[in-house]
Motif scaffolding. Structure first.
Motif, PDB file in Angstrom:
ATOM      1  N   GLY A  80      41.438  44.814  48.949  1.00 29.17           N
ATOM      2  CA  GLY A  80      41.989  46.001  48.449  1.00 29.17           C
ATOM      3  C   GLY A  80      40.869  47.170  48.391  1.00 29.17           C
ATOM      4  N   ARG A  81      41.328  48.359  47.819  1.00 25.27           N
ATOM      5  CA  ARG A  81      40.180  49.336  47.613  1.00 25.27           C
ATOM      6  C   ARG A  81      39.471  49.065  46.647  1.00 25.27           C
ATOM      7  NH1 ARG A  81      42.132  54.357  46.008  1.00 25.27           N
ATOM      8  NH2 ARG A  81      43.969  53.242  45.309  1.00 25.27           N
ATOM      9  N   SER A  82      38.066  49.643  46.537  1.00 26.12           N
ATOM     10  CA  SER A  82      37.174  49.188  45.628  1.00 26.12           C
ATOM     11  C   SER A  82      37.816  49.710  44.376  1.00 26.12           C
ATOM     12  CB  SER A  82      35.882  50.085  45.810  1.00 26.12           C
ATOM     13  OG  SER A  82      35.287  49.560  46.946  1.00 26.12           O
ATOM     14  N   ASN A  83      37.208  48.792  43.252  1.00 29.08           N
ATOM     15  CA  ASN A  83      37.813  49.254  41.924  1.00 29.08           C
ATOM     16  C   ASN A  83      39.281  48.863  41.648  1.00 29.08           C
ATOM     17  OD1 ASN A  83      37.021  49.984  39.346  1.00 29.08           O
ATOM     18  ND2 ASN A  83      37.652  52.079  39.142  1.00 29.08           N
ATOM     19  N   VAL A  84      39.846  48.149  42.542  1.00 28.60           N
ATOM     20  CA  VAL A  84      41.487  47.801  42.310  1.00 28.60           C
ATOM     21  C   VAL A  84      41.659  46.503  41.212  1.00 28.60           C
ATOM     22  CG1 VAL A  84      41.941  46.237  44.285  1.00 28.60           C
ATOM     23  CG2 VAL A  84      43.477  47.860  43.869  1.00 28.60           C
ATOM     24  N   GLY A  85      40.732  46.021  40.913  1.00 34.44           N
ATOM     25  CA  GLY A  85      40.650  44.919  40.114  1.00 34.44           C
ATOM     26  C   GLY A  85      40.730  43.662  40.733  1.00 34.44           C
ATOM     27  N   LYS A  86      40.308  43.382  41.903  1.00 40.02           N
ATOM     28  CA  LYS A  86      40.364  42.229  42.640  1.00 40.02           C
ATOM     29  C   LYS A  86      39.563  40.661  42.122  1.00 40.02           C
ATOM     30  CE  LYS A  86      38.398  42.549  46.467  1.00 40.02           C
ATOM     31  NZ  LYS A  86      36.991  41.820  46.536  1.00 40.02           N
ATOM     32  N   SER A  87      38.375  41.136  41.550  1.00 37.94           N
ATOM     33  CA  SER A  87      37.944  40.082  40.940  1.00 37.94           C
ATOM     34  C   SER A  87      38.214  39.621  39.550  1.00 37.94           C
ATOM     35  CB  SER A  87      36.155  40.544  40.490  1.00 37.94           C
ATOM     36  OG  SER A  87      35.629  40.878  41.674  1.00 37.94           O
ATOM     37  N   SER A  88      38.818  40.492  38.821  1.00 36.33           N
ATOM     38  CA  SER A  88      39.609  40.252  37.469  1.00 36.33           C
ATOM     39  C   SER A  88      40.910  39.562  38.074  1.00 36.33           C
ATOM     40  CB  SER A  88      40.021  41.621  36.806  1.00 36.33           C
ATOM     41  OG  SER A  88      38.817  42.216  36.386  1.00 36.33           O
ATOM     42  N   LEU A  89      41.626  39.842  38.977  1.00 34.69           N
ATOM     43  CA  LEU A  89      42.838  38.906  39.551  1.00 34.69           C
ATOM     44  C   LEU A  89      42.565  37.738  39.817  1.00 34.69           C
ATOM     45  CD1 LEU A  89      46.024  39.576  40.204  1.00 34.69           C
ATOM     46  CD2 LEU A  89      45.123  39.713  42.743  1.00 34.69           C
ATOM     47  N   ILE A  90      41.504  37.616  40.473  1.00 32.40           N
ATOM     48  CA  ILE A  90      40.993  36.108  41.072  1.00 32.40           C
ATOM     49  C   ILE A  90      40.553  35.444  40.072  1.00 32.40           C
ATOM     50  CG2 ILE A  90      39.401  34.888  42.497  1.00 32.40           C
ATOM     51  CD1 ILE A  90      39.150  37.338  44.431  1.00 32.40           C
ATOM     52  N   ASN A  91      39.997  35.928  38.964  1.00 34.58           N
ATOM     53  CA  ASN A  91      39.720  35.030  37.880  1.00 34.58           C
ATOM     54  C   ASN A  91      40.952  34.772  37.067  1.00 34.58           C
ATOM     55  OD1 ASN A  91      36.904  35.246  38.482  1.00 34.58           O
ATOM     56  ND2 ASN A  91      36.434  37.040  37.132  1.00 34.58           N
ATOM     57  N   MET A  92      41.789  35.525  36.993  1.00 38.25           N
ATOM     58  CA  MET A  92      43.181  35.151  36.361  1.00 38.25           C
ATOM     59  C   MET A  92      44.131  34.395  37.052  1.00 38.25           C
ATOM     60  SD  MET A  92      46.716  36.168  36.386  1.00 38.25           S
ATOM     61  CE  MET A  92      46.884  37.655  37.171  1.00 38.25           C
ATOM     62  N   LEU A  93      43.892  34.384  38.186  1.00 37.38           N
ATOM     63  CA  LEU A  93      44.742  33.254  39.164  1.00 37.38           C
ATOM     64  C   LEU A  93      44.159  32.127  38.764  1.00 37.38           C
ATOM     65  CD1 LEU A  93      45.594  35.284  42.354  1.00 37.38           C
ATOM     66  CD2 LEU A  93      47.110  34.611  40.258  1.00 37.38           C
ATOM     67  N   CYS A  94      42.932  32.005  38.737  1.00 35.13           N
ATOM     68  CA  CYS A  94      42.406  30.470  38.783  1.00 35.13           C
ATOM     69  C   CYS A  94      41.960  30.084  37.286  1.00 35.13           C
ATOM     70  CB  CYS A  94      40.834  30.565  39.466  1.00 35.13           C
ATOM     71  SG  CYS A  94      41.177  30.815  41.474  1.00 35.13           S
ATOM     72  N   ASN A  95      42.485  30.884  36.580  1.00 39.65           N
ATOM     73  CA  ASN A  95      42.031  30.934  35.094  1.00 39.65           C
ATOM     74  C   ASN A  95      40.596  30.398  34.585  1.00 39.65           C
ATOM     75  OD1 ASN A  95      42.935  30.754  32.415  1.00 39.65           O
ATOM     76  ND2 ASN A  95      43.468  28.358  32.420  1.00 39.65           N
ATOM     77  N   HIS A  96      39.488  31.034  35.256  1.00 37.32           N
ATOM     78  CA  HIS A  96      38.377  30.756  35.384  1.00 37.32           C
ATOM     79  C   HIS A  96      37.679  32.150  35.311  1.00 37.32           C
ATOM     80  CE1 HIS A  96      34.720  28.254  37.180  1.00 37.32           C
ATOM     81  NE2 HIS A  96      34.367  29.162  36.388  1.00 37.32           N
ATOM     82  N   LYS A  97      37.357  32.599  34.016  1.00 42.56           N
ATOM     83  CA  LYS A  97      36.694  33.834  33.672  1.00 42.56           C
ATOM     84  C   LYS A  97      35.570  34.310  34.712  1.00 42.56           C
ATOM     85  CE  LYS A  97      35.868  36.881  29.731  1.00 42.56           C
ATOM     86  NZ  LYS A  97      35.735  36.763  28.434  1.00 42.56           N
ATOM     87  N   GLY A  98      34.734  33.458  34.879  1.00 41.54           N
ATOM     88  CA  GLY A  98      33.573  33.835  35.761  1.00 41.54           C
ATOM     89  C   GLY A  98      33.445  33.541  37.171  1.00 41.54           C
ATOM     90  N   LEU A  99      34.455  33.186  37.640  1.00 44.31           N
ATOM     91  CA  LEU A  99      34.516  32.567  39.155  1.00 44.31           C
ATOM     92  C   LEU A  99      33.989  33.932  39.912  1.00 44.31           C
ATOM     93  CD1 LEU A  99      35.273  30.096  40.781  1.00 44.31           C
ATOM     94  CD2 LEU A  99      37.674  31.139  41.140  1.00 44.31           C
ATOM     95  N   ALA A 100      35.018  34.827  40.023  1.00 40.93           N
ATOM     96  CA  ALA A 100      34.561  36.029  40.924  1.00 40.93           C
ATOM     97  C   ALA A 100      33.721  37.029  40.092  1.00 40.93           C
ATOM     98  CB  ALA A 100      35.903  36.597  41.525  1.00 40.93           C
ATOM     99  N   LYS A 101      32.710  37.407  40.379  1.00 33.89           N
ATOM    100  CA  LYS A 101      31.947  38.557  39.590  1.00 33.89           C
ATOM    101  C   LYS A 101      32.527  39.781  39.362  1.00 33.89           C
ATOM    102  CE  LYS A 101      28.838  35.150  39.485  1.00 33.89           C
ATOM    103  NZ  LYS A 101      28.636  34.270  38.020  1.00 33.89           N
ATOM    104  N   THR A 102      32.931  40.246  38.222  1.00 34.10           N
ATOM    105  CA  THR A 102      33.341  41.402  37.846  1.00 34.10           C
ATOM    106  C   THR A 102      32.100  42.500  37.756  1.00 34.10           C
ATOM    107  OG1 THR A 102      33.631  41.129  35.868  1.00 34.10           O
ATOM    108  CG2 THR A 102      35.548  40.446  37.041  1.00 34.10           C
ATOM    109  N   SER A 103      32.188  43.749  37.993  1.00 33.99           N
ATOM    110  CA  SER A 103      31.298  44.674  37.852  1.00 33.99           C
ATOM    111  C   SER A 103      32.045  46.023  37.421  1.00 33.99           C
ATOM    112  CB  SER A 103      30.372  44.806  39.002  1.00 33.99           C
ATOM    113  OG  SER A 103      29.664  45.942  38.947  1.00 33.99           O
ATOM    114  N   SER A 104      31.114  46.734  36.648  1.00 40.81           N
ATOM    115  CA  SER A 104      31.704  47.969  36.240  1.00 40.81           C
ATOM    116  C   SER A 104      31.467  49.174  37.519  1.00 40.81           C
ATOM    117  CB  SER A 104      30.921  48.873  35.113  1.00 40.81           C
ATOM    118  OG  SER A 104      29.772  48.889  35.122  1.00 40.81           O
ATOM    119  N   THR A 105      30.657  48.824  38.445  1.00 39.09           N
ATOM    120  CA  THR A 105      30.249  49.647  39.793  1.00 39.09           C
ATOM    121  C   THR A 105      31.143  48.902  40.870  1.00 39.09           C
ATOM    122  OG1 THR A 105      28.002  49.582  38.945  1.00 39.09           O
ATOM    123  CG2 THR A 105      28.290  50.074  41.295  1.00 39.09           C
TER     124      THR A 105
END
Length: 212
Positions: A30-55
């Motif tokens: 998806g486009r940058s800042n679309v919330g991809k890492s947060s979605l992946i972590n939510m799907l996997c129920n693994h908070k730190g799986l995909a690294k989220t960033s404010s940048t």
């Protein structure tokens, strides 16, 4: 589908460096800042799986996560991040397109779209590119918790209306929220059903015909 195990496997700069096995792969982009890492972590129920960033624009490689020792969730770099240099943008574009067009293990691509916005040209062009190249995809609308249910549905309808202008058959779509876990079961059940169908089809094709 219940995800009992999810683990990071490898980050790859090219498809040649991706895992060399025949497990099914589901790509998320998806486009940058679309919330991809947060979605992946939510799907996997693994908070730190995909690294989220404010940048935005931090994902620069093809990231493979092995789910239930059975299939891969693939995190692709975001498209349309203007602050990257032209050279880096071209490298990432080539990496994305080569993966999507050449990776035999790829089953389908989930294109993430921020539900808060009206249809964006860059997203529509990317969807058109996928369709033109015959790459199966679904749409995942993110950040539904940022809008009322009525407003979210209205924005989805706007997208569907625009897509109907050029598409005879609309792709599947899901409305999600990483904060509230909205759409999690629907998305995982969709993947599970595809896996079952593929396994059944593969079993049929490998059956040894009975001798006359």
């Amino acid at each position: 589908m219940e995800i009992k195990k999810s683990e990071f496997i490898v980050s790859s700069p090219t498809i040649q460096r991706c895992p060399n096995d025949d497990k099914y792969e589901y790509a998320f982009i998806g486009r940058s800042n679309v919330g991809k890492s947060s979605l992946i972590n939510m799907l996997c129920n693994h908070k730190g799986l995909a690294k989220t960033s404010s940048t935005p624009g931090k994902t620069l490689l093809i990231n493979h996560f092995l789910i239930n020792d059975d299939w891969y969730l693939v995190d692709l770099p975001g498209y349309g991040f203007a602050k990257r240099s032209k050279k880096v943008q071209e490298q990432i574009q080539n990496m994305i397109s080569s993966y999507l067009m050449m990776r035999e293990q790829l089953v389908t691509t989930f294109v993430l779209i921020d539900i808060r916005h009206t249809p964006q040209k860059i997203d529509l062009e990317f969807l058109e590119w996928l369709g033109t190249n015959g790459i199966p995809f679904s749409i995942v609308f993110t950040k539904a918790d940022k809008l009322s249910k009525l407003r979210a549905n209205e924005n989805v309808k706007k997208y569907i209306t625009v897509l109907k202008e050029t598409w005879e058959e609309l792709p599947p779509y899901f409305i999600t929220s990483s904060e509230k876990k909205t759409g999690r079961d629907e998305l995982l059940d969709y993947i599970e059903q595809i896996n079952k169908d593929l396994d059944a089809s593969e079993a049929e094709n490998t059956e040894i015909p009975e001798e006359a």
